[in-house]
Design a protein around this motif. Structure first.
Motif, PDB file in Angstrom:
ATOM      1  N   LEU B  41      55.383  53.187  40.184  1.00  0.00           N
ATOM      2  CA  LEU B  41      54.042  52.963  39.637  1.00  0.00           C
ATOM      3  C   LEU B  41      53.503  54.248  38.998  1.00  0.00           C
ATOM      4  O   LEU B  41      52.980  54.238  37.882  1.00  0.00           O
ATOM      5  N   ALA B  42      53.688  55.372  39.700  1.00  0.00           N
ATOM      6  CA  ALA B  42      53.200  56.649  39.165  1.00  0.00           C
ATOM      7  C   ALA B  42      53.874  56.983  37.848  1.00  0.00           C
ATOM      8  O   ALA B  42      53.230  57.419  36.896  1.00  0.00           O
ATOM      9  N   LYS B  43      55.193  56.754  37.796  1.00  0.00           N
ATOM     10  CA  LYS B  43      55.924  57.065  36.567  1.00  0.00           C
ATOM     11  C   LYS B  43      55.530  56.132  35.431  1.00  0.00           C
ATOM     12  O   LYS B  43      55.523  56.533  34.262  1.00  0.00           O
ATOM     13  N   ALA B  44      55.208  54.894  35.766  1.00  0.00           N
ATOM     14  CA  ALA B  44      54.739  53.963  34.732  1.00  0.00           C
ATOM     15  C   ALA B  44      53.408  54.448  34.159  1.00  0.00           C
ATOM     16  O   ALA B  44      53.187  54.407  32.951  1.00  0.00           O
ATOM     17  N   ILE B  45      52.537  54.941  35.046  1.00  0.00           N
ATOM     18  CA  ILE B  45      51.239  55.439  34.594  1.00  0.00           C
ATOM     19  C   ILE B  45      51.424  56.645  33.664  1.00  0.00           C
ATOM     20  O   ILE B  45      50.678  56.838  32.709  1.00  0.00           O
ATOM     21  N   CYS B  46      52.450  57.460  33.931  1.00  0.00           N
ATOM     22  CA  CYS B  46      52.723  58.617  33.084  1.00  0.00           C
ATOM     23  C   CYS B  46      53.602  58.264  31.885  1.00  0.00           C
ATOM     24  O   CYS B  46      54.086  59.151  31.185  1.00  0.00           O
ATOM     25  N   ALA B  47      53.845  56.974  31.664  1.00  0.00           N
ATOM     26  CA  ALA B  47      54.654  56.494  30.537  1.00  0.00           C
ATOM     27  C   ALA B  47      56.089  57.013  30.592  1.00  0.00           C
ATOM     28  O   ALA B  47      56.721  57.235  29.573  1.00  0.00           O
ATOM     29  N   LEU B  48      56.610  57.219  31.790  1.00  0.00           N
ATOM     30  CA  LEU B  48      57.992  57.673  31.925  1.00  0.00           C
ATOM     31  C   LEU B  48      58.951  56.500  32.073  1.00  0.00           C
ATOM     32  O   LEU B  48      60.115  56.600  31.726  1.00  0.00           O
ATOM     33  N   THR B  49      58.458  55.393  32.653  1.00  0.00           N
ATOM     34  CA  THR B  49      59.320  54.224  32.801  1.00  0.00           C
ATOM     35  C   THR B  49      58.677  53.040  32.093  1.00  0.00           C
ATOM     36  O   THR B  49      57.452  52.952  31.996  1.00  0.00           O
ATOM     37  N   PRO B  50      59.493  52.118  31.585  1.00  0.00           N
ATOM     38  CA  PRO B  50      58.952  50.962  30.882  1.00  0.00           C
ATOM     39  C   PRO B  50      58.267  49.983  31.846  1.00  0.00           C
ATOM     40  O   PRO B  50      58.566  49.973  33.031  1.00  0.00           O
ATOM     41  N   HIS B  51      57.317  49.213  31.337  1.00  0.00           N
ATOM     42  CA  HIS B  51      56.621  48.243  32.176  1.00  0.00           C
ATOM     43  C   HIS B  51      56.151  47.078  31.305  1.00  0.00           C
ATOM     44  O   HIS B  51      56.139  47.184  30.081  1.00  0.00           O
ATOM     45  N   HIS B  52      55.767  46.001  31.958  1.00  0.00           N
ATOM     46  CA  HIS B  52      55.099  44.903  31.245  1.00  0.00           C
ATOM     47  C   HIS B  52      53.662  44.856  31.717  1.00  0.00           C
ATOM     48  O   HIS B  52      53.359  45.267  32.833  1.00  0.00           O
ATOM     49  N   GLY B  53      52.783  44.329  30.887  1.00  0.00           N
ATOM     50  CA  GLY B  53      51.376  44.304  31.249  1.00  0.00           C
ATOM     51  C   GLY B  53      50.707  45.547  30.706  1.00  0.00           C
ATOM     52  O   GLY B  53      51.312  46.308  29.956  1.00  0.00           O
ATOM     53  N   GLU B  54      49.459  45.758  31.140  1.00  0.00           N
ATOM     54  CA  GLU B  54      48.732  46.863  30.525  1.00  0.00           C
ATOM     55  C   GLU B  54      48.334  47.935  31.535  1.00  0.00           C
ATOM     56  O   GLU B  54      47.850  47.650  32.624  1.00  0.00           O
ATOM     57  N   ILE B  55      48.550  49.187  31.143  1.00  0.00           N
ATOM     58  CA  ILE B  55      48.016  50.318  31.900  1.00  0.00           C
ATOM     59  C   ILE B  55      47.091  51.049  30.946  1.00  0.00           C
ATOM     60  O   ILE B  55      47.527  51.484  29.879  1.00  0.00           O
ATOM     61  N   SER B  56      45.811  51.139  31.299  1.00  0.00           N
ATOM     62  CA  SER B  56      44.920  51.840  30.380  1.00  0.00           C
ATOM     63  C   SER B  56      44.280  53.035  31.055  1.00  0.00           C
ATOM     64  O   SER B  56      44.108  53.091  32.272  1.00  0.00           O
ATOM     65  N   LEU B  57      43.981  54.005  30.210  1.00  0.00           N
ATOM     66  CA  LEU B  57      43.406  55.260  30.669  1.00  0.00           C
ATOM     67  C   LEU B  57      42.155  55.481  29.839  1.00  0.00           C
ATOM     68  O   LEU B  57      42.237  55.587  28.616  1.00  0.00           O
ATOM     69  N   ASP B  58      41.013  55.517  30.478  1.00  0.00           N
ATOM     70  CA  ASP B  58      39.735  55.615  29.767  1.00  0.00           C
ATOM     71  C   ASP B  58      39.636  54.572  28.652  1.00  0.00           C
ATOM     72  O   ASP B  58      39.237  54.877  27.532  1.00  0.00           O
ATOM     73  N   GLY B  59      40.073  53.358  28.951  1.00  0.00           N
ATOM     74  CA  GLY B  59      39.934  52.255  28.008  1.00  0.00           C
ATOM     75  C   GLY B  59      40.988  52.174  26.928  1.00  0.00           C
ATOM     76  O   GLY B  59      40.982  51.261  26.116  1.00  0.00           O
ATOM     77  N   THR B  60      41.923  53.140  26.896  1.00  0.00           N
ATOM     78  CA  THR B  60      42.962  53.123  25.873  1.00  0.00           C
ATOM     79  C   THR B  60      44.321  52.952  26.534  1.00  0.00           C
ATOM     80  O   THR B  60      44.594  53.570  27.564  1.00  0.00           O
ATOM     81  N   ASN B  61      45.176  52.127  25.930  1.00  0.00           N
ATOM     82  CA  ASN B  61      46.515  51.914  26.459  1.00  0.00           C
ATOM     83  C   ASN B  61      47.281  53.239  26.522  1.00  0.00           C
ATOM     84  O   ASN B  61      47.246  54.016  25.577  1.00  0.00           O
ATOM     85  N   ILE B  62      47.970  53.501  27.643  1.00  0.00           N
ATOM     86  CA  ILE B  62      48.632  54.807  27.794  1.00  0.00           C
ATOM     87  C   ILE B  62      49.691  55.039  26.722  1.00  0.00           C
ATOM     88  O   ILE B  62      50.001  56.174  26.384  1.00  0.00           O
ATOM     89  N   GLY B  63      50.259  53.942  26.186  1.00  0.00           N
ATOM     90  CA  GLY B  63      51.288  54.090  25.156  1.00  0.00           C
ATOM     91  C   GLY B  63      50.724  54.609  23.844  1.00  0.00           C
ATOM     92  O   GLY B  63      51.464  55.118  23.005  1.00  0.00           O
ATOM     93  N   SER B  64      49.409  54.480  23.650  1.00  0.00           N
ATOM     94  CA  SER B  64      48.818  54.881  22.369  1.00  0.00           C
ATOM     95  C   SER B  64      48.552  56.384  22.288  1.00  0.00           C
ATOM     96  O   SER B  64      48.287  56.905  21.219  1.00  0.00           O
ATOM     97  N   TYR B  65      48.602  57.070  23.431  1.00  0.00           N
ATOM     98  CA  TYR B  65      48.391  58.518  23.402  1.00  0.00           C
ATOM     99  C   TYR B  65      49.662  59.223  22.948  1.00  0.00           C
ATOM    100  O   TYR B  65      50.766  58.761  23.217  1.00  0.00           O
TER     101      TYR B  65
END
Lengths: 320, 241
Positions: B41-65
């Protein structure tokens, strides 16, 4: 002190090197551009020494780059089969008798470049199937590729005629005998490009040399940076191999010696490795020219004779 | 603020977390048995591992940073320090945390260097500056990793089992630093150390059998812990306070 002495010795060899060889030069004739001594000096020896220097720089720097990116001291373009890929590509072009020139670059060089690039991408693609803990299996993949390329090159030999094969065999032994200034200039530009690119990305490389995951977490676009660096290195290796044939082990030995001399983080070893690599290959080439053999000893044989035992030493010292 | 929505995580094609929706509070402890997917879960939040669904950080998808933007938002502190470059000194290693803040192609600035020094001072490891990483003990390594994360000056710090390799005394030192950092940072604490989690006394996300259970309070009762971990637990013993 020891470091200064070593650099001084290498620099002296670089300066003395153009005066050594099968023909003894008459020093005072060098000012007369028409004399035989001057022609040998300016059209053969000097370009050759410079070419060797740039070649050594490229081999040593690519070695350092591969070792750092893949985080393993045994990973170099030579051990991973990139050199063999370039050799096969160039070999095919020689066999086909291709002599087309595109943008001032010959077909043999282009084929060498594609051989190197193809190998890199094949390795990167295959490495996806390795799990994190099996990164050293990448080395086995490289060895498998090398063996495959060698067999493919044998096939090219088998299909070739005697004259072509003689050319091919000389080519695969590696040789630094070049004529004129075109090749040294071209290789010099590529060597400079490679050095500058690696230097520009020195801090990315430093982070990737710690760990791939860590680099990403600190903000390195690791995929992009890795691809870009490997692409430039393949260009340099491909071009070099297509001119000189494969010259093994420099990429393995030189970064290791520089690390022993300067136990510093990779970012501080980039320029030193480039310079040392250049000096080191000039030294090896000077040895081949100074040896009283009937014809000149191919450079690849010298570097492999030194490098083979060194490779074994590296593996053993790592296990310990 | 981290928000998970219908999140699925995988590890080597096996489903680890299934359909998790959770908004993180300012400080969160993530607990759960081995293999329950805490680190995944931690690695998914840091965009290190692939995932399905959405993880957002301050309202923006983590993949967009971009990687640098993400590094300025989240610092992740791994359990173990892995490194290939064996000649890196502690000072140089801590400075690497400034990568996202430094100008591309240029060297780290004097400000970066003084920040690195400042945080090493804060964690009382200034004396280690010129040692190489391989010469450090586990306790020292844990502090060096925290110092590096602090130089990132991110708003969130994720601690992945920070006390896993430590003796009780070193664990206590780390625990106190984490507690102190909660005043300046948002934190996510992944741990097996129930004492540590209890000392932090933050809301708990408990992962088990691909699911997540959120406990705002009342997590650290003997009865609850015994039920969740499937062992009998009688009043926690080690005191970090």
């Amino acid at each position: 002190m020891i470091r200064a002495l070593i650099w001084f010795a290498l620099l002296s060899i670089l300066i003395v090197s153009p005066f050594l060889g099968a023909v003894d030069l008459h020093f005072w004739d060098l000012v007369h551009t028409e004399s035989l001594s001057a022609q040998i000096f300016y059209d053969l020896r000097l370009p050759r020494v410079l070419f060797s220097f740039f070649a050594g720089s490229i081999l040593a720097l690519s070695g350092l780059l591969f070792q750092t990116l893949f985080r393993n001291p045994l990973m170099t373009p030579y051990t991973l089969g990139v050199s063999s890929g370039a050799t096969l590509g160039a070999g095919i072009a020689i066999k086909l008798g291709l002599s087309t020139v595109l943008f001032g670059i010959g077909a043999v060089s282009l084929f060498g470049f594609f051989g190197a690039i193809l190998t890199i991408f094949l390795l990167l693609y295959l490495s996806q199937f390795l799990r994190g803990s099996q990164q050293s299996s990448l080395l086995l993949l490289g060895i498998a590729l090398s063996l495959f390329y060698t067999s493919a090159l044998m096939l090219v030999f088998y299909l070739g005629n005697t004259i072509q094969n003689d050319m091919l065999i000389r080519f695969t032994m590696g040789s630094l005998s070049i004529i004129g200034w075109n090749n040294p200039l071209l290789l010099g530009i590529i060597a400079l490009l490679l050095t500058l690119t690696i230097y520009a990305y020195r801090f990315e490389l430093q982070l990737l040399g710690v760990s791939q995951e860590g680099a990403k977490l600190k903000g390195v676009e690791s995929k992009k940076v890795t691809l870009w660096l490997l692409l430039i290195a393949s260009l340099a290796i491909g071009l070099l191999v297509s001119i000189s044939g494969p010259i093994g082990f420099i990429g393995l030995i030189v970064p290791h010696i520089v690390t022993k001399l300067y136990p510093l983080t990779v970012e501080k070893r980039i320029i030193k490795t480039a310079l040392f690599g250049g000096f080191f290959l000039v030294l090896c080439d000077t040895i081949t020219r100074a040896l009283p053999t009937q014809s000149e000893l191919p450079i690849g044989i010298i570097t492999a004779l030194i490098g083979g035992p060194f490779f074994i030493y590296l593996i053993i010292s790592r296990v310990r | 603020m981290i928000k998970l929505q219908n999140l699925y995580c995988f590890y080597e094609e096996q489903i680890i977390l299934e359909n998790i929706t959770q908004e993180f509070p300012k400080h969160l402890s993530i607990l759960g048995p081995n293999g329950s997917g805490k680190s995944t879960l931690a690695k998914a939040i840091c965009a290190l591992t692939p995932h399905h669904g959405e993880i957002s950080l301050d309202g923006t998808n983590i993949g967009s940073y971009t990687a640098k933007e993400r590094a300025k938002k989240i610092a992740y502190i791994p359990t173990k320090l892995e490194f290939y470059d064996e000649f890196l000194t502690v000072e140089e290693f801590v400075l690497l945390g400034r990568f996202a803040h430094k100008k591309s192609f240029f060297d780290y600035s004097d400000k970066d260097r003084s920040l690195a020094k400042q945080y090493m001072g804060l964690l009382h490891i200034a004396h280690l500056s010129h040692q190489t990483l391989s010469s450090l003990s586990s306790g020292e390594t844990a502090l060096v990793l925290i110092a590096q994360a602090l130089t990132q000056e991110s708003q969130i710090i994720i601690f992945d089992e920070p006390t896993a390799n430590l003796d009780p005394k070193n664990a206590k030192i780390i625990a106190r630093h984490i507690k102190q950092l909660q005043q300046t940072h948002q934190t996510v604490l992944i741990t097996h150390d129930i004492h540590l989690a209890h000392f932090m006394n933050n809301p708990v996300l408990f992962l088990k059998n691909q699911n997540a259970h959120y406990f705002e309070t009342d997590f650290f009762t003997d009865e609850n812990l015994s039920k969740l971990y499937d062992v009998s637990i009688k009043s926690l013993a080690v005191q970090y306070d």
